[in-house]
Scaffold this motif. Structure first.
Motif, short mmCIF file in Angstrom:
data_model
loop_
_atom_site.label_atom_id
_atom_site.label_comp_id
_atom_site.label_asym_id
_atom_site.label_seq_id
_atom_site.Cartn_x
_atom_site.Cartn_y
_atom_site.Cartn_z
N THR A 101 -9.19 -20.12 -6.50
CA THR A 101 -9.72 -19.17 -7.49
C THR A 101 -8.92 -17.88 -7.47
OG1 THR A 101 -11.93 -20.09 -7.11
CG2 THR A 101 -11.81 -17.96 -8.25
N PRO A 102 -8.45 -17.40 -8.62
CA PRO A 102 -7.68 -16.15 -8.66
C PRO A 102 -8.55 -14.94 -8.30
CG PRO A 102 -8.11 -16.94 -10.88
CD PRO A 102 -8.56 -18.03 -9.96
N ILE A 103 -7.90 -13.96 -7.69
CA ILE A 103 -8.58 -12.74 -7.26
C ILE A 103 -7.96 -11.54 -7.97
CG2 ILE A 103 -9.10 -11.20 -5.32
CD1 ILE A 103 -8.95 -13.59 -3.47
N VAL A 104 -8.81 -10.68 -8.50
CA VAL A 104 -8.36 -9.38 -9.00
C VAL A 104 -9.00 -8.32 -8.11
CG1 VAL A 104 -10.21 -9.30 -10.74
CG2 VAL A 104 -8.23 -7.80 -10.96
N THR A 105 -8.22 -7.35 -7.70
CA THR A 105 -8.70 -6.29 -6.81
C THR A 105 -8.57 -4.94 -7.47
OG1 THR A 105 -8.19 -7.50 -4.77
CG2 THR A 105 -8.27 -5.10 -4.62
N THR A 106 -9.69 -4.25 -7.61
CA THR A 106 -9.66 -2.86 -8.08
C THR A 106 -9.34 -1.98 -6.88
OG1 THR A 106 -11.27 -3.26 -9.84
CG2 THR A 106 -10.99 -0.98 -9.10
N LEU A 107 -8.22 -1.26 -6.96
CA LEU A 107 -7.84 -0.34 -5.90
C LEU A 107 -8.47 1.02 -6.21
CD1 LEU A 107 -4.09 -1.35 -5.42
CD2 LEU A 107 -6.09 -2.07 -4.09
N HIS A 108 -9.46 1.38 -5.42
CA HIS A 108 -10.25 2.57 -5.70
C HIS A 108 -9.58 3.87 -5.26
CE1 HIS A 108 -14.04 0.75 -7.20
NE2 HIS A 108 -13.63 -0.29 -6.50
N GLY A 109 -8.37 3.76 -4.76
CA GLY A 109 -7.66 4.97 -4.36
C GLY A 109 -6.25 4.61 -3.93
N MET A 110 -5.39 5.61 -3.93
CA MET A 110 -4.03 5.40 -3.47
C MET A 110 -4.03 4.90 -2.03
SD MET A 110 -0.82 5.61 -4.42
CE MET A 110 -0.73 6.82 -5.77
N PRO A 111 -3.42 3.74 -1.75
CA PRO A 111 -3.48 3.20 -0.39
C PRO A 111 -2.76 4.08 0.62
CG PRO A 111 -1.92 1.96 -1.74
CD PRO A 111 -2.66 2.88 -2.67
N SER A 112 -3.35 4.16 1.80
CA SER A 112 -2.71 4.92 2.88
C SER A 112 -1.56 4.11 3.46
CB SER A 112 -3.74 5.21 3.98
OG SER A 112 -4.09 4.01 4.65
N GLU A 113 -0.74 4.77 4.24
CA GLU A 113 0.39 4.09 4.88
C GLU A 113 -0.07 2.98 5.80
OE1 GLU A 113 3.65 4.46 4.26
OE2 GLU A 113 3.03 5.80 2.65
N ARG A 114 -1.27 3.09 6.35
CA ARG A 114 -1.79 2.06 7.24
C ARG A 114 -2.19 0.80 6.47
NH1 ARG A 114 -6.53 4.76 10.45
NH2 ARG A 114 -6.99 5.45 8.32
N ILE A 115 -2.68 0.97 5.25
CA ILE A 115 -3.17 -0.16 4.46
C ILE A 115 -2.07 -0.78 3.60
CG2 ILE A 115 -4.79 -0.80 2.61
CD1 ILE A 115 -6.68 1.32 3.68
N LEU A 116 -1.08 0.01 3.26
CA LEU A 116 -0.04 -0.43 2.34
C LEU A 116 0.64 -1.75 2.74
CD1 LEU A 116 1.06 0.52 -0.35
CD2 LEU A 116 2.80 1.83 0.87
N PRO A 117 0.94 -1.98 4.04
CA PRO A 117 1.57 -3.26 4.38
C PRO A 117 0.73 -4.48 3.98
CG PRO A 117 1.80 -1.70 6.19
CD PRO A 117 0.87 -1.07 5.20
N MET A 118 -0.58 -4.37 4.04
CA MET A 118 -1.46 -5.46 3.62
C MET A 118 -1.36 -5.68 2.12
SD MET A 118 -3.69 -7.58 4.94
CE MET A 118 -5.17 -8.55 4.59
N LEU A 119 -1.38 -4.59 1.36
CA LEU A 119 -1.32 -4.70 -0.10
C LEU A 119 0.04 -5.22 -0.56
CD1 LEU A 119 -3.15 -1.41 -1.15
CD2 LEU A 119 -4.11 -3.70 -0.88
N GLU A 120 1.10 -4.76 0.09
CA GLU A 120 2.43 -5.25 -0.26
C GLU A 120 2.56 -6.75 0.00
OE1 GLU A 120 5.99 -2.35 0.29
OE2 GLU A 120 4.67 -2.02 2.01
N GLU A 121 2.01 -7.20 1.11
CA GLU A 121 2.13 -8.61 1.48
C GLU A 121 1.48 -9.54 0.45
OE1 GLU A 121 2.75 -12.21 3.41
OE2 GLU A 121 3.70 -10.25 3.75
N TYR A 122 0.35 -9.11 -0.13
CA TYR A 122 -0.42 -10.00 -1.01
C TYR A 122 -0.30 -9.65 -2.49
CZ TYR A 122 -2.46 -12.03 3.17
OH TYR A 122 -2.63 -12.69 4.36
N GLN A 123 0.61 -8.76 -2.85
CA GLN A 123 0.65 -8.31 -4.24
C GLN A 123 1.12 -9.38 -5.23
OE1 GLN A 123 3.51 -5.18 -5.17
NE2 GLN A 123 4.64 -5.64 -3.29
N HIS A 124 1.72 -10.45 -4.74
CA HIS A 124 2.12 -11.54 -5.64
C HIS A 124 1.08 -12.65 -5.67
CE1 HIS A 124 6.00 -9.71 -6.36
NE2 HIS A 124 6.14 -9.55 -5.05
#
Length: 355
Positions: free
Chosen positions: A113-136
């Motif tokens: 099932t496809p997932i859409v994620t609403t990003l409720h704020g600019m990601p911090s440097e700590r969270i960014l690696p997770m978002l970069e990994e799954y952005q595709h």
């Protein structure tokens, strides 16, 4: 999804607060507003939230109460149970709409099932690696034009919406300014007090105390019930009265705020906003039309002298046009369709290969 069947959406809410929240809880509030607007459009929405939540759709969940309301609810433990509860049923839905930050991304490659994620704020440097990994693997949505990370790909920018009809128009404001939000240095409570004092206008403060030291040292000493009064976290009719009766909302923030629901809510009531030029404020406040976007406390004081010239009807009209719940739901509904259309060729190929 079969032809002509309603779209089946799993709406994954955060569990910090009830959905919708009783007072504070911006992520839960926007999740609730979107859920109800989608249901009104005929979408089959299952809201996965705390079990004390409320919706016109189908409520599902395993978390008894929000972890901010119940000391016995361990946030990390119950968040994992909450997310797993949705993912275990993924095949029952056409799309999972994640409003609960980065944890659900870890499941995206394990389900179809496809997932859409609403990003409720600019990601911090700590969270960014997770978002970069799954952005595709996951579609990301930004909530304002200025709140987009240059290293992430986004499927859309969809600002939050509110139920404008729930906010009565305040045609006759009192001689008082309003600070509405969490009491924290980021929100600029002490700056609002200084600006109101300089302008010679009383200030009404409403919101939860998020930084006790800041409140005790820089806010409480100024509360005298006359020039500065504090009402705590307001809800219900008191909240609406505060938003609609002020001559202006002071939103003198000290961080790059991704949106600002209280700003839109005040405008819906006809209350102009004086905001610092930070984050999404230039996107939301139309300078000289629905309020003023300023750079310094001195400019904020000067703007107070001009706020009577702002048409309160124009403030509300702008929210109806740009920030209504129906507009938000229409934008997301269209995005869901685009997501499914993108996956259709792949799904047809998989079905053909299985025959």
């Amino acid at each position: 999804m079969t032809q002509n069947a309603p779209l089946r959406i799993a709406m994954l809410a955060p569990i910090a607060w009830r959905t919708p929240p009783h007072h504070y809880g911006p992520w839960e509030l926007s999740t609730s507003v979107l859920t109800e607007a989608l249901v009104a459009r005929g979408v089959d929405v299952t809201l996965f939230a705390t079990l004390d939540s409320a919706t016109a759709g189908t409520l599902a969940g395993v978390v008894p109460r929000p972890y901010n309301d119940a000391p016995g609810i361990d946030a990390k433990v119950w968040e994992m149970r909450h997310v797993a509860h949705v993912m275990e049923q993924a095949d029952a839905f056409d799309i999972i709409h994640n409003q609960a930050d980065f944890v659900p991304l870890a499941f995206s490659r394990m389900i179809r099932t496809p997932i859409v994620t609403t990003l409720h704020g600019m990601p911090s440097e700590r969270i960014l690696p997770m978002l970069e990994e799954y952005q595709h693997d996951v579609d990301y949505v930004a909530i304002s034009a200025t709140d987009r990370s240059p290293v992430l790909r986004y499927a859309a920018t969809i600002p939050h919406g509110i139920v404008v009809e729930a906010f009565p128009f305040g045609a006759t404001p009192v001689r008082e300014l309003l600070f509405f939000g969490r009491i924290h240095p980021d929100k600029g409570t002490a700056v609002a007090i200084a600006v109101a004092h300089a302008a010679g206008i009383p200030l009404h403060i409403a919101g939860i105390v998020q930084d006790e030291r800041y409140f005790e040292e820089e806010v409480r000493p100024h509360i005298d019930g006359v020039t500065v009064r504090y009402s705590g976290a307001l809800g219900g009719t008191e909240r609406l009265s505060a938003l609609g009766s002020a001559m202006a909302l002071l939103h003198l923030i000290d961080f790059e705020e991704p949106f600002g629901l209280s700003v839109v809510e005040a405008l819906a009531c006809g209350t102009p906003v004086i905001a610092f030029r930070r984050g999404s404020m230039p996107d939301i406040v139309r300078d000289g039309v629905t309020g003023f976007v300023v750079d310094t406390p001195e400019q904020a004081v000067a703007a107070i002298d001009r706020v009577a010239g702002i048409d309160r009807h124009a403030c509300r009209a702008d929210v109806i046009t740009r920030f209504s719940a129906d507009r938000m739901a229409a934008d997301y509904h269209a995005l869901y369709g685009e997501m499914l259309a993108r996956r259709a060729p792949k799904r047809r190929a998989m079905l053909a290969a299985s025959r």
